[in-house]
Design a protein around this motif. Structure first.
Motif, PDB file in Angstrom:
ATOM      1  N   ALA A   1       0.848  -1.203   0.000  1.00 12.96           N
ATOM      2  CA  ALA A   1       0.000   0.000   0.000  1.00 12.96           C
ATOM      3  C   ALA A   1       0.882   1.251   0.000  1.00 12.96           C
ATOM      4  CB  ALA A   1      -0.935  -0.012   1.198  1.00 12.96           C
ATOM      5  N   ALA A   2       1.998   1.226   0.731  1.00 10.39           N
ATOM      6  CA  ALA A   2       2.926   2.353   0.738  1.00 10.39           C
ATOM      7  C   ALA A   2       3.553   2.550  -0.637  1.00 10.39           C
ATOM      8  CB  ALA A   2       4.011   2.133   1.795  1.00 10.39           C
ATOM      9  N   HIS A   3       3.942   1.467  -1.292  1.00 11.55           N
ATOM     10  CA  HIS A   3       4.495   1.576  -2.648  1.00 11.55           C
ATOM     11  C   HIS A   3       3.460   2.164  -3.609  1.00 11.55           C
ATOM     12  CE1 HIS A   3       8.386  -0.216  -2.079  1.00 11.55           C
ATOM     13  NE2 HIS A   3       7.879  -1.349  -1.610  1.00 11.55           N
ATOM     14  N   LEU A   4       2.224   1.729  -3.457  1.00 13.53           N
ATOM     15  CA  LEU A   4       1.152   2.244  -4.312  1.00 13.53           C
ATOM     16  C   LEU A   4       1.013   3.754  -4.142  1.00 13.53           C
ATOM     17  CD1 LEU A   4      -1.258   1.532  -6.233  1.00 13.53           C
ATOM     18  CD2 LEU A   4      -2.665   1.529  -4.177  1.00 13.53           C
ATOM     19  N   LYS A   5       0.978   4.211  -2.888  1.00 13.52           N
ATOM     20  CA  LYS A   5       0.866   5.653  -2.644  1.00 13.52           C
ATOM     21  C   LYS A   5       2.093   6.392  -3.181  1.00 13.52           C
ATOM     22  CE  LYS A   5      -0.894   7.195   1.224  1.00 13.52           C
ATOM     23  NZ  LYS A   5      -1.148   7.397   2.659  1.00 13.52           N
ATOM     24  N   GLY A   6       3.276   5.850  -2.945  1.00 19.44           N
ATOM     25  CA  GLY A   6       4.508   6.495  -3.393  1.00 19.44           C
ATOM     26  C   GLY A   6       4.644   6.552  -4.903  1.00 19.44           C
ATOM     27  N   SER A   7       3.980   5.632  -5.592  1.00 22.38           N
ATOM     28  CA  SER A   7       4.044   5.604  -7.056  1.00 22.38           C
ATOM     29  C   SER A   7       2.979   6.502  -7.684  1.00 22.38           C
ATOM     30  CB  SER A   7       3.859   4.174  -7.571  1.00 22.38           C
ATOM     31  OG  SER A   7       2.497   3.772  -7.418  1.00 22.38           O
ATOM     32  N   GLY A   8       2.122   7.075  -6.859  1.00 30.05           N
ATOM     33  CA  GLY A   8       1.036   7.894  -7.388  1.00 30.05           C
ATOM     34  C   GLY A   8      -0.136   7.066  -7.883  1.00 30.05           C
ATOM     35  N   GLY A   9      -0.185   5.802  -7.491  1.00 33.58           N
ATOM     36  CA  GLY A   9      -1.315   4.948  -7.864  1.00 33.58           C
ATOM     37  C   GLY A   9      -1.021   4.005  -9.019  1.00 33.58           C
ATOM     38  N   ASP A  10       0.229   3.611  -9.179  1.00 30.49           N
ATOM     39  CA  ASP A  10       0.615   2.682 -10.252  1.00 30.49           C
ATOM     40  C   ASP A  10      -0.165   1.377 -10.113  1.00 30.49           C
ATOM     41  OD1 ASP A  10       1.884   0.780 -11.912  1.00 30.49           O
ATOM     42  OD2 ASP A  10       3.825   1.774 -11.695  1.00 30.49           O
TER      43      ASP A  10
ATOM     44  N   GLU B   1     -10.069   1.917  -2.588  1.00 28.20           N
ATOM     45  CA  GLU B   1      -9.907   3.009  -1.612  1.00 28.20           C
ATOM     46  C   GLU B   1      -8.479   3.562  -1.654  1.00 28.20           C
ATOM     47  OE1 GLU B   1     -10.040   3.691   3.238  1.00 28.20           O
ATOM     48  OE2 GLU B   1     -10.718   1.793   2.402  1.00 28.20           O
ATOM     49  N   LEU B   2      -7.495   2.678  -1.718  1.00 27.41           N
ATOM     50  CA  LEU B   2      -6.102   3.108  -1.785  1.00 27.41           C
ATOM     51  C   LEU B   2      -5.821   3.870  -3.079  1.00 27.41           C
ATOM     52  CD1 LEU B   2      -4.409  -0.161  -0.450  1.00 27.41           C
ATOM     53  CD2 LEU B   2      -4.642   2.023   0.786  1.00 27.41           C
ATOM     54  N   LEU B   3      -6.364   3.375  -4.197  1.00 25.89           N
ATOM     55  CA  LEU B   3      -6.190   4.064  -5.477  1.00 25.89           C
ATOM     56  C   LEU B   3      -6.853   5.441  -5.458  1.00 25.89           C
ATOM     57  CD1 LEU B   3      -6.713   1.078  -7.930  1.00 25.89           C
ATOM     58  CD2 LEU B   3      -4.616   2.429  -7.662  1.00 25.89           C
ATOM     59  N   ALA B   4      -8.035   5.531  -4.861  1.00 26.72           N
ATOM     60  CA  ALA B   4      -8.741   6.814  -4.777  1.00 26.72           C
ATOM     61  C   ALA B   4      -7.938   7.810  -3.938  1.00 26.72           C
ATOM     62  CB  ALA B   4     -10.138   6.608  -4.186  1.00 26.72           C
ATOM     63  N   GLU B   5      -7.323   7.328  -2.863  1.00 26.86           N
ATOM     64  CA  GLU B   5      -6.509   8.213  -2.031  1.00 26.86           C
ATOM     65  C   GLU B   5      -5.301   8.726  -2.806  1.00 26.86           C
ATOM     66  OE1 GLU B   5      -4.007   8.230   2.168  1.00 26.86           O
ATOM     67  OE2 GLU B   5      -5.179   6.470   1.637  1.00 26.86           O
ATOM     68  N   ALA B   6      -4.634   7.844  -3.557  1.00 22.38           N
ATOM     69  CA  ALA B   6      -3.485   8.258  -4.362  1.00 22.38           C
ATOM     70  C   ALA B   6      -3.917   9.269  -5.423  1.00 22.38           C
ATOM     71  CB  ALA B   6      -2.822   7.041  -5.011  1.00 22.38           C
ATOM     72  N   ALA B   7      -5.078   9.060  -6.040  1.00 21.08           N
ATOM     73  CA  ALA B   7      -5.591   9.989  -7.056  1.00 21.08           C
ATOM     74  C   ALA B   7      -5.913  11.344  -6.436  1.00 21.08           C
ATOM     75  CB  ALA B   7      -6.817   9.400  -7.738  1.00 21.08           C
TER      76      ALA B   7
END
Length: 174
Positions: free
Chosen positions: A59-68, A84-90
Protein backbone atom coordinates in the motif's frame (compact mmCIF):
# COMPACT_ATOMS: atom_id res chain seq x y z
CA UNK A 1 7.26 -25.41 68.04
CA UNK A 2 8.95 -22.90 65.83
CA UNK A 3 8.07 -24.92 62.75
CA UNK A 4 4.35 -24.80 63.52
CA UNK A 5 4.33 -21.05 64.07
CA UNK A 6 6.36 -20.55 60.88
CA UNK A 7 3.77 -22.51 58.91
CA UNK A 8 1.00 -20.45 60.44
CA UNK A 9 2.84 -17.26 59.44
CA UNK A 10 3.38 -18.47 55.87
CA UNK A 11 -0.15 -19.68 55.29
CA UNK A 12 -1.66 -16.22 54.66
CA UNK A 13 1.25 -15.24 52.43
CA UNK A 14 0.91 -18.44 50.40
CA UNK A 15 -2.83 -17.87 50.07
CA UNK A 16 -2.24 -14.32 48.79
CA UNK A 17 0.45 -15.57 46.40
CA UNK A 18 -1.84 -18.30 45.05
CA UNK A 19 -4.73 -15.90 44.49
CA UNK A 20 -2.37 -13.38 42.88
CA UNK A 21 -0.94 -15.94 40.48
CA UNK A 22 -4.43 -17.13 39.54
CA UNK A 23 -5.51 -13.53 38.84
CA UNK A 24 -2.37 -12.92 36.78
CA UNK A 25 -3.01 -16.06 34.74
CA UNK A 26 -6.63 -15.06 34.12
CA UNK A 27 -5.54 -11.58 33.01
CA UNK A 28 -3.01 -13.08 30.61
CA UNK A 29 -5.67 -15.28 29.05
CA UNK A 30 -8.03 -12.30 28.63
CA UNK A 31 -5.23 -10.26 27.02
CA UNK A 32 -4.42 -13.01 24.53
CA UNK A 33 -7.89 -13.51 23.12
CA UNK A 34 -10.65 -10.93 23.53
CA UNK A 35 -14.03 -12.21 24.67
CA UNK A 36 -15.77 -14.08 21.87
CA UNK A 37 -12.55 -14.37 19.83
CA UNK A 38 -10.48 -17.45 19.20
CA UNK A 39 -6.67 -17.50 19.14
CA UNK A 40 -5.09 -18.88 15.96
CA UNK A 41 -2.76 -21.86 15.59
CA UNK A 42 0.90 -20.76 15.09
CA UNK A 43 1.06 -21.48 11.32
CA UNK A 44 -2.15 -19.57 10.63
CA UNK A 45 -1.00 -16.73 12.88
CA UNK A 46 2.24 -16.46 10.88
CA UNK A 47 0.27 -16.28 7.61
CA UNK A 48 -2.02 -13.54 8.93
CA UNK A 49 0.91 -11.51 10.26
CA UNK A 50 2.82 -11.87 6.97
CA UNK A 51 -0.26 -10.71 5.04
CA UNK A 52 -0.69 -7.63 7.26
CA UNK A 53 2.99 -6.73 6.81
CA UNK A 54 2.85 -7.24 3.05
CA UNK A 55 -0.32 -5.17 2.80
CA UNK A 56 1.31 -2.20 4.54
CA UNK A 57 4.43 -2.35 2.36
CA UNK A 58 2.57 -2.64 -0.94
CA UNK A 59 0.00 0.00 0.00
CA UNK A 60 2.93 2.35 0.74
CA UNK A 61 4.50 1.58 -2.65
CA UNK A 62 1.15 2.24 -4.31
CA UNK A 63 0.87 5.65 -2.64
CA UNK A 64 4.51 6.50 -3.39
CA UNK A 65 4.04 5.60 -7.06
CA UNK A 66 1.04 7.89 -7.39
CA UNK A 67 -1.32 4.95 -7.86
CA UNK A 68 0.61 2.68 -10.25
CA UNK A 69 -1.79 -0.19 -11.02
CA UNK A 70 1.08 -2.71 -11.04
CA UNK A 71 1.31 -2.31 -7.27
CA UNK A 72 -2.47 -2.41 -6.88
CA UNK A 73 -2.63 -5.87 -8.50
CA UNK A 74 -0.23 -7.30 -5.92
CA UNK A 75 -1.85 -5.97 -2.75
CA UNK A 76 -3.38 -8.81 -0.70
CA UNK A 77 -6.68 -7.00 -0.20
CA UNK A 78 -10.31 -7.09 -1.24
CA UNK A 79 -11.13 -5.04 -4.36
CA UNK A 80 -12.92 -2.37 -2.29
CA UNK A 81 -9.80 -1.83 -0.15
CA UNK A 82 -7.58 -1.55 -3.24
CA UNK A 83 -10.05 0.91 -4.79
CA UNK A 84 -9.91 3.01 -1.61
CA UNK A 85 -6.10 3.11 -1.79
CA UNK A 86 -6.19 4.06 -5.48
CA UNK A 87 -8.74 6.81 -4.78
CA UNK A 88 -6.51 8.21 -2.03
CA UNK A 89 -3.49 8.26 -4.36
CA UNK A 90 -5.59 9.99 -7.06
CA UNK A 91 -6.81 12.60 -4.55
CA UNK A 92 -3.24 13.43 -3.50
CA UNK A 93 -2.18 13.58 -7.17
CA UNK A 94 -5.02 16.00 -8.02
CA UNK A 95 -3.71 18.23 -5.24
CA UNK A 96 -0.41 18.43 -7.16
CA UNK A 97 1.67 16.37 -4.78
CA UNK A 98 2.80 12.85 -4.02
CA UNK A 99 3.21 11.14 -0.67
CA UNK A 100 6.08 8.71 -0.20
CA UNK A 101 5.36 6.81 3.03
CA UNK A 102 8.05 4.62 4.57
CA UNK A 103 7.07 2.14 7.25
CA UNK A 104 9.70 2.34 9.97
CA UNK A 105 8.20 -0.15 12.39
CA UNK A 106 5.09 -2.23 12.81
CA UNK A 107 4.05 -3.90 16.06
CA UNK A 108 1.36 -6.49 15.54
CA UNK A 109 -1.01 -7.57 18.26
CA UNK A 110 -2.30 -11.09 18.63
CA UNK A 111 -4.50 -12.07 15.69
CA UNK A 112 -7.83 -13.58 16.71
CA UNK A 113 -10.60 -15.32 14.82
CA UNK A 114 -13.77 -13.24 15.12
CA UNK A 115 -15.91 -15.31 12.73
CA UNK A 116 -15.40 -18.33 10.48
CA UNK A 117 -12.87 -17.26 7.84
CA UNK A 118 -12.34 -13.82 9.42
CA UNK A 119 -9.47 -12.66 11.62
CA UNK A 120 -8.79 -9.37 13.38
CA UNK A 121 -5.33 -8.05 14.10
CA UNK A 122 -4.45 -4.71 15.62
CA UNK A 123 -1.21 -2.95 14.76
CA UNK A 124 0.77 0.03 15.86
CA UNK A 125 2.69 1.53 12.97
CA UNK A 126 5.42 4.17 12.76
CA UNK A 127 5.51 5.94 9.40
CA UNK A 128 7.78 8.63 7.98
CA UNK A 129 6.14 10.28 4.97
CA UNK A 130 7.90 12.56 2.52
CA UNK A 131 5.52 14.84 0.64
CA UNK A 132 6.77 16.18 -2.68
CA UNK A 133 5.33 18.50 -5.29
CA UNK A 134 4.49 17.05 -8.69
CA UNK A 135 7.88 18.23 -10.01
CA UNK A 136 9.74 16.46 -7.22
CA UNK A 137 10.34 19.46 -4.93
CA UNK A 138 10.15 18.40 -1.26
CA UNK A 139 7.25 20.04 0.60
CA UNK A 140 7.38 18.38 4.01
CA UNK A 141 8.42 15.28 5.90
CA UNK A 142 6.28 14.06 8.74
CA UNK A 143 6.28 11.12 11.10
CA UNK A 144 3.11 9.48 12.34
CA UNK A 145 2.39 6.76 14.86
CA UNK A 146 -0.98 5.22 14.17
CA UNK A 147 -3.00 2.35 15.59
CA UNK A 148 -4.82 0.31 12.99
CA UNK A 149 -7.29 -2.55 13.12
CA UNK A 150 -7.17 -4.96 10.17
CA UNK A 151 -9.87 -7.47 9.32
CA UNK A 152 -8.61 -10.27 7.12
CA UNK A 153 -10.66 -12.84 5.28
CA UNK A 154 -9.57 -16.25 4.06
CA UNK A 155 -9.93 -16.21 0.27
CA UNK A 156 -9.14 -19.34 -1.76
CA UNK A 157 -6.40 -20.53 0.56
CA UNK A 158 -4.80 -17.17 1.25
CA UNK A 159 -5.50 -14.21 3.51
CA UNK A 160 -6.47 -10.76 2.29
CA UNK A 161 -7.31 -7.50 4.03
CA UNK A 162 -11.08 -7.08 3.88
CA UNK A 163 -11.21 -3.80 5.83
CA UNK A 164 -9.07 -1.57 7.99
CA UNK A 165 -9.69 1.36 10.29
CA UNK A 166 -7.81 3.66 12.60
CA UNK A 167 -8.40 2.87 16.24
CA UNK A 168 -8.32 5.18 19.22
CA UNK A 169 -6.56 4.78 22.53
CA UNK A 170 -9.28 2.48 23.92
CA UNK A 171 -8.97 0.08 20.98
CA UNK A 172 -12.28 1.16 19.46
CA UNK A 173 -12.56 1.84 15.73
CA UNK A 174 -13.19 5.38 14.64
Amino acid sequence: MMRGSMRKGLAPALAVLTVGLAALGAAALRARAPEGAEALPPAERAEVEATARLFTRLAAHLKGSGGDPRFAERIPAAPAVVEELLAEAAFVDRAGRREEPRLQRIELGTPVRVAPGRVRIDARELWVTRVVARGGQPLETRSDVISVRYLLDADRGRWQVAAWSLIGPGGEGR
